[in-house]
Design a protein around this motif. Structure first.
Motif, PDB file in Angstrom:
ATOM      1  N   LEU A  27      26.600  47.051 -16.592  1.00 37.71           N
ATOM      2  CA  LEU A  27      28.006  47.399 -16.758  1.00 37.71           C
ATOM      3  C   LEU A  27      28.886  46.204 -17.104  1.00 37.71           C
ATOM      4  O   LEU A  27      29.821  46.300 -17.886  1.00 37.71           O
ATOM      5  CB  LEU A  27      28.521  48.084 -15.484  1.00 37.71           C
ATOM      6  CG  LEU A  27      29.876  48.771 -15.576  1.00 37.71           C
ATOM      7  CD1 LEU A  27      29.831  49.913 -16.584  1.00 37.71           C
ATOM      8  CD2 LEU A  27      30.305  49.288 -14.215  1.00 37.71           C
ATOM      9  N   ARG A  28      28.609  45.026 -16.546  1.00 41.09           N
ATOM     10  CA  ARG A  28      29.463  43.853 -16.717  1.00 41.09           C
ATOM     11  C   ARG A  28      28.821  42.764 -17.576  1.00 41.09           C
ATOM     12  O   ARG A  28      29.420  41.707 -17.757  1.00 41.09           O
ATOM     13  CB  ARG A  28      29.808  43.269 -15.349  1.00 41.09           C
ATOM     14  CG  ARG A  28      30.571  44.227 -14.452  1.00 41.09           C
ATOM     15  CD  ARG A  28      30.533  43.794 -13.004  1.00 41.09           C
ATOM     16  NE  ARG A  28      31.231  44.746 -12.145  1.00 41.09           N
ATOM     17  CZ  ARG A  28      30.698  45.872 -11.691  1.00 41.09           C
ATOM     18  NH1 ARG A  28      29.448  46.180 -12.003  1.00 41.09           N
ATOM     19  NH2 ARG A  28      31.395  46.686 -10.928  1.00 41.09           N
ATOM     20  N   THR A  29      27.627  42.982 -18.054  1.00 42.10           N
ATOM     21  CA  THR A  29      26.883  41.910 -18.712  1.00 42.10           C
ATOM     22  C   THR A  29      26.741  42.058 -20.219  1.00 42.10           C
ATOM     23  O   THR A  29      26.490  41.082 -20.912  1.00 42.10           O
ATOM     24  CB  THR A  29      25.463  41.828 -18.140  1.00 42.10           C
ATOM     25  OG1 THR A  29      24.791  43.066 -18.393  1.00 42.10           O
ATOM     26  CG2 THR A  29      25.499  41.557 -16.636  1.00 42.10           C
ATOM     27  N   GLY A  30      26.828  43.263 -20.730  1.00 39.10           N
ATOM     28  CA  GLY A  30      26.547  43.481 -22.142  1.00 39.10           C
ATOM     29  C   GLY A  30      25.089  43.738 -22.432  1.00 39.10           C
ATOM     30  O   GLY A  30      24.704  43.949 -23.588  1.00 39.10           O
ATOM     31  N   TYR A  31      24.241  43.713 -21.396  1.00 44.56           N
ATOM     32  CA  TYR A  31      22.822  44.014 -21.596  1.00 44.56           C
ATOM     33  C   TYR A  31      22.651  45.441 -22.133  1.00 44.56           C
ATOM     34  O   TYR A  31      23.375  46.358 -21.744  1.00 44.56           O
ATOM     35  CB  TYR A  31      22.047  43.918 -20.289  1.00 44.56           C
ATOM     36  CG  TYR A  31      21.943  42.544 -19.672  1.00 44.56           C
ATOM     37  CD1 TYR A  31      22.043  41.380 -20.431  1.00 44.56           C
ATOM     38  CD2 TYR A  31      21.726  42.401 -18.299  1.00 44.56           C
ATOM     39  CE1 TYR A  31      21.947  40.136 -19.855  1.00 44.56           C
ATOM     40  CE2 TYR A  31      21.616  41.159 -17.705  1.00 44.56           C
ATOM     41  CZ  TYR A  31      21.734  40.028 -18.484  1.00 44.56           C
ATOM     42  OH  TYR A  31      21.634  38.805 -17.893  1.00 44.56           O
ATOM     43  N   ALA A  32      21.655  45.598 -22.996  1.00 42.94           N
ATOM     44  CA  ALA A  32      21.250  46.937 -23.431  1.00 42.94           C
ATOM     45  C   ALA A  32      20.003  47.400 -22.688  1.00 42.94           C
ATOM     46  O   ALA A  32      19.612  48.568 -22.803  1.00 42.94           O
ATOM     47  CB  ALA A  32      21.005  46.958 -24.932  1.00 42.94           C
ATOM     48  N   ASN A  33      19.362  46.508 -21.951  1.00 41.06           N
ATOM     49  CA  ASN A  33      18.222  46.866 -21.108  1.00 41.06           C
ATOM     50  C   ASN A  33      18.624  46.839 -19.650  1.00 41.06           C
ATOM     51  O   ASN A  33      19.465  46.007 -19.259  1.00 41.06           O
ATOM     52  CB  ASN A  33      17.062  45.887 -21.334  1.00 41.06           C
ATOM     53  CG  ASN A  33      16.253  46.219 -22.566  1.00 41.06           C
ATOM     54  OD1 ASN A  33      16.135  47.381 -22.938  1.00 41.06           O
ATOM     55  ND2 ASN A  33      15.684  45.202 -23.198  1.00 41.06           N
ATOM     56  N   PRO A  34      18.045  47.703 -18.812  1.00 45.02           N
ATOM     57  CA  PRO A  34      17.142  48.795 -19.178  1.00 45.02           C
ATOM     58  C   PRO A  34      17.891  49.898 -19.921  1.00 45.02           C
ATOM     59  O   PRO A  34      19.122  49.875 -19.988  1.00 45.02           O
ATOM     60  CB  PRO A  34      16.633  49.291 -17.816  1.00 45.02           C
ATOM     61  CG  PRO A  34      17.742  48.975 -16.879  1.00 45.02           C
ATOM     62  CD  PRO A  34      18.330  47.685 -17.360  1.00 45.02           C
ATOM     63  N   LEU A  35      17.151  50.870 -20.467  1.00 42.61           N
ATOM     64  CA  LEU A  35      17.803  51.917 -21.249  1.00 42.61           C
ATOM     65  C   LEU A  35      18.871  52.629 -20.425  1.00 42.61           C
ATOM     66  O   LEU A  35      19.966  52.892 -20.912  1.00 42.61           O
ATOM     67  CB  LEU A  35      16.770  52.942 -21.748  1.00 42.61           C
ATOM     68  CG  LEU A  35      15.580  52.408 -22.561  1.00 42.61           C
ATOM     69  CD1 LEU A  35      14.809  53.573 -23.148  1.00 42.61           C
ATOM     70  CD2 LEU A  35      16.014  51.442 -23.636  1.00 42.61           C
ATOM     71  N   VAL A  36      18.531  52.974 -19.188  1.00 43.03           N
ATOM     72  CA  VAL A  36      19.498  53.583 -18.273  1.00 43.03           C
ATOM     73  C   VAL A  36      19.423  52.872 -16.934  1.00 43.03           C
ATOM     74  O   VAL A  36      18.379  52.353 -16.545  1.00 43.03           O
ATOM     75  CB  VAL A  36      19.257  55.102 -18.084  1.00 43.03           C
ATOM     76  CG1 VAL A  36      19.492  55.849 -19.384  1.00 43.03           C
ATOM     77  CG2 VAL A  36      17.868  55.381 -17.550  1.00 43.03           C
ATOM     78  N   ASP A  37      20.563  52.865 -16.220  1.00 37.20           N
ATOM     79  CA  ASP A  37      20.635  52.186 -14.933  1.00 37.20           C
ATOM     80  C   ASP A  37      20.770  53.155 -13.762  1.00 37.20           C
ATOM     81  O   ASP A  37      21.043  52.751 -12.639  1.00 37.20           O
ATOM     82  CB  ASP A  37      21.803  51.194 -14.914  1.00 37.20           C
ATOM     83  CG  ASP A  37      23.107  51.815 -15.387  1.00 37.20           C
ATOM     84  OD1 ASP A  37      23.189  53.067 -15.443  1.00 37.20           O
ATOM     85  OD2 ASP A  37      24.044  51.067 -15.715  1.00 37.20           O
ATOM     86  N   HIS A  38      20.585  54.442 -14.037  1.00 36.19           N
ATOM     87  CA  HIS A  38      20.724  55.452 -12.982  1.00 36.19           C
ATOM     88  C   HIS A  38      19.413  56.170 -12.674  1.00 36.19           C
ATOM     89  O   HIS A  38      19.396  57.108 -11.882  1.00 36.19           O
ATOM     90  CB  HIS A  38      21.796  56.477 -13.364  1.00 36.19           C
ATOM     91  CG  HIS A  38      21.580  57.121 -14.711  1.00 36.19           C
ATOM     92  ND1 HIS A  38      20.712  58.169 -14.905  1.00 36.19           N
ATOM     93  CD2 HIS A  38      22.109  56.826 -15.915  1.00 36.19           C
ATOM     94  CE1 HIS A  38      20.728  58.511 -16.184  1.00 36.19           C
ATOM     95  NE2 HIS A  38      21.560  57.703 -16.819  1.00 36.19           N
ATOM     96  N   LEU A  39      18.323  55.737 -13.298  1.00 35.52           N
ATOM     97  CA  LEU A  39      17.008  56.339 -13.077  1.00 35.52           C
ATOM     98  C   LEU A  39      15.932  55.273 -13.140  1.00 35.52           C
ATOM     99  O   LEU A  39      16.040  54.312 -13.914  1.00 35.52           O
ATOM    100  CB  LEU A  39      16.696  57.393 -14.151  1.00 35.52           C
ATOM    101  CG  LEU A  39      17.394  58.749 -14.098  1.00 35.52           C
ATOM    102  CD1 LEU A  39      17.059  59.531 -15.360  1.00 35.52           C
ATOM    103  CD2 LEU A  39      16.974  59.540 -12.867  1.00 35.52           C
ATOM    104  N   PHE A  40      14.872  55.457 -12.364  1.00 33.19           N
ATOM    105  CA  PHE A  40      13.646  54.687 -12.537  1.00 33.19           C
ATOM    106  C   PHE A  40      12.707  55.506 -13.424  1.00 33.19           C
ATOM    107  O   PHE A  40      12.368  56.649 -13.098  1.00 33.19           O
ATOM    108  CB  PHE A  40      12.978  54.411 -11.187  1.00 33.19           C
ATOM    109  CG  PHE A  40      13.758  53.484 -10.293  1.00 33.19           C
ATOM    110  CD1 PHE A  40      14.069  52.204 -10.713  1.00 33.19           C
ATOM    111  CD2 PHE A  40      14.164  53.884  -9.036  1.00 33.19           C
ATOM    112  CE1 PHE A  40      14.785  51.328  -9.902  1.00 33.19           C
ATOM    113  CE2 PHE A  40      14.874  53.020  -8.203  1.00 33.19           C
ATOM    114  CZ  PHE A  40      15.184  51.746  -8.638  1.00 33.19           C
ATOM    115  N   ILE A  41      12.311  54.940 -14.565  1.00 32.76           N
ATOM    116  CA  ILE A  41      11.416  55.619 -15.514  1.00 32.76           C
ATOM    117  C   ILE A  41      10.407  54.608 -16.035  1.00 32.76           C
ATOM    118  O   ILE A  41      10.723  53.431 -16.195  1.00 32.76           O
ATOM    119  CB  ILE A  41      12.179  56.208 -16.717  1.00 32.76           C
ATOM    120  CG1 ILE A  41      13.478  56.899 -16.287  1.00 32.76           C
ATOM    121  CG2 ILE A  41      11.315  57.198 -17.480  1.00 32.76           C
ATOM    122  CD1 ILE A  41      14.313  57.365 -17.462  1.00 32.76           C
ATOM    123  N   ALA A  42       9.194  55.064 -16.343  1.00 33.58           N
ATOM    124  CA  ALA A  42       8.142  54.158 -16.818  1.00 33.58           C
ATOM    125  C   ALA A  42       7.273  54.856 -17.861  1.00 33.58           C
ATOM    126  O   ALA A  42       7.461  56.036 -18.171  1.00 33.58           O
ATOM    127  CB  ALA A  42       7.293  53.692 -15.634  1.00 33.58           C
TER     128      ALA A  42
END
Length: 477
Positions: A27-42
């Motif tokens: 949210l504050r960094t500009g990172y595009a990774n991980p794809l989403v920050d509200h789920l653990f997915i692999a």
């Protein structure tokens, strides 16, 4: 003094990200990774449909909700995301595999392909690991479902004749070649490849051994430049006995082999190590490794997983993974894959998002204090103020960030589909910026509400939710 202040501010940001388990790493960094920050997915896989890229993966969040360690035995669903710009991702929830196919043990590591069939419809075939026992399959005529189980058993399992010493036929990877023929690879410690039947849910050849040295898991097939490309994960063992190339590959890396005649076991030739283990890159920890190679909008990407989200949120090491993406250089003429890099920055946005088209509230580049719940139709989610991870403290704000939204010469109004009792505030370029628009709702019935606004140019768009508001979609005029 000014430089010291900058350093202190940076340190505070890092500390807040690593010590506060409620803060998004994006949210504050500009990172595009991980794809989403509200789920653990692999364990990613992907398919393109009508211009959108749909990404599927093992739903680690299901295990997280029920256990402190990711031993995978609780997972019986497959998560779905989609995008058309590689930065803003739409959450479509999860396929309830355990309900669709109640005979399964678990559902891990999917592989999806699609093909237009005789009925004129695009059919989707989703292969997945039925625990370590075998490989099963689901089918649909939409990338988000509804899905059905065409077989009342695994497509292949440990009891299937002809597997030889491949007694763990899981982690499938499927591909459809330029002739419309389906192929599949699978196996743990011992890899196997076979041609699929015309129905895509049977076999039309023997199981051949492509002779992958130090094979571990994470099988995948691609068809590039007239060659079949078999990628797999190497084991954690000493590789000093390596004979397939001059360069000895690193532990638990991703490597590939190629062939023009896939059913000839001796035809498979080793390529190289195209993605080292995440732990071999600064800022990441060692974990298992699983990738998906995909060409989308003219560029090649490699999807993979790390424990970045878990680590950056300051969680204990439970082995919960999150999906990431990087650009990768692929020589299509020679089917040669060059090494890619694991990082937090991710990939550039392909194009700005169009705010004058109807957009789903579950489309986001980053979130914090947001929980997505199932909507009224399959694949539709609704944003609410809440904890994405129930075991963690609730953040001070509930925010959805949509990156690089192009308002052009200007908008006059925003409309949003809402219900509940609360409000949504709209801001530009910072979650603390001046208010651009506000919508309040006081009804349990869904209602489309509007508010005046005036925005021009390209901006990052922040939605802040408060109260018991339910947010389904939005559109500017």
């Amino acid at each position: 003094m000014k430089n010291n202040n900058i350093i202190c501010a940076s340190l505070l940001l890092v500390l807040s990200m690593t010590c506060s388990a409620q803060v998004s790493p994006k949210l504050r960094t500009g990172y595009a990774n991980p794809l989403v920050d509200h789920l653990f997915i692999a364990d990613p896989t992907a398919v393109e449909y009508e211009g959108r890229l749909y990404v599927y993966g093992t739903n680690d969040s299901e295990q997280y909700d029920l256990a402190d360690k990711n031993s995978y035995e609780k997972i019986k669903s497959i998560a779905i995301l989609s995008t058309d710009d590689m930065v803003n991702w739409t959450c479509h929830g999860a396929i309830p595999v355990g309900k669709i196919a109640p005979w399964i043990i678990n559902s891990w590591a999917p592989s999806v392909v699609s093909r237009i069939e005789e009925d004129g419809k695009t059919h989707f075939y989703l292969y997945f690991s039925n625990s370590g026992f075998g490989t099963a399959v689901l089918t649909a005529v939409s990338p988000i479902g509804p899905w059905t189980s065409p077989l009342e058993k695994s497509l292949v399992d440990a009891k299937t004749p002809g597997l030889g010493d491949c007694d763990v036929p899981f982690d499938p990877g499927a591909v459809i070649d330029d002739n419309g023929v389906g192929w599949i690879a699978f196996g743990g410690s011992k890899g196997r490849i076979a041609r699929l039947g015309k129905d895509m849910i049977s076999f039309d050849s023997e199981f051949i051994n492509p002779r992958p040295q130090h094979h571990f898991e994470a099988n995948e097939l691609n068809y590039i430049g007239g060659k079949y490309v078999y990628t797999y994960n190497l084991d954690w063992q000493d590789h000093s006995d390596w004979t397939l190339s001059d360069e000895i590959p690193s532990i638990c890396c991703m490597s590939y082999m190629t062939s023009e005649t896939p059913l000839d076991s001796m035809s498979w030739k080793y390529g190289n190590n195209y993605l080292k283990n995440p732990g071999d890159f600064p800022g990441f920890t060692h974990t298992n490794n699983h990738t998906h190679l995909h060409k989308y909008q003219g560029k090649w990407y490699v999807f993979y997983h790390t424990e970045m989200l878990q680590d950056d949120m300051g969680l204990p090491d439970g082995g919960f993974r999150s999906l990431q993406v990087a650009e990768i250089n692929v020589d299509e003429q020679n089917a040669h894959i060059y090494p890619a890099t694991v990082d937090k920055s991710g990939v550039p946005q392909i194009h700005p998002l169009n705010p004058y088209l109807l957009q789903q509230a579950e489309t986001a580049a980053a979130t914090e204090g947001i929980k997505f719940v199932e909507g009224e139709t399959i694949g539709n989610m609704v944003a609410t103020s809440g904890k994405a991870f129930e075991k963690l403290p609730m953040p001070s704000k509930s925010v959805i960030l949509v990156r690089k939204v192009d308002f052009g010469k200007g908008c006059k109004k925003i409309k949003a589909r809402l219900s509940g009792l609360g409000k949504i505030e709209v801001r530009l370029d910072s979650m603390d910026a001046e208010l651009s628009a506000q919508l309040s709702v006081k009804t349990e019935k869904w209602k489309t509400l509007g508010a005046k606004c005036s925005i021009t140019g390209v901006h990052n768009l922040y939605f802040t939710l408060s109260g018991d508001v339910r947010f389904d979609s939005w559109q500017f005029e």
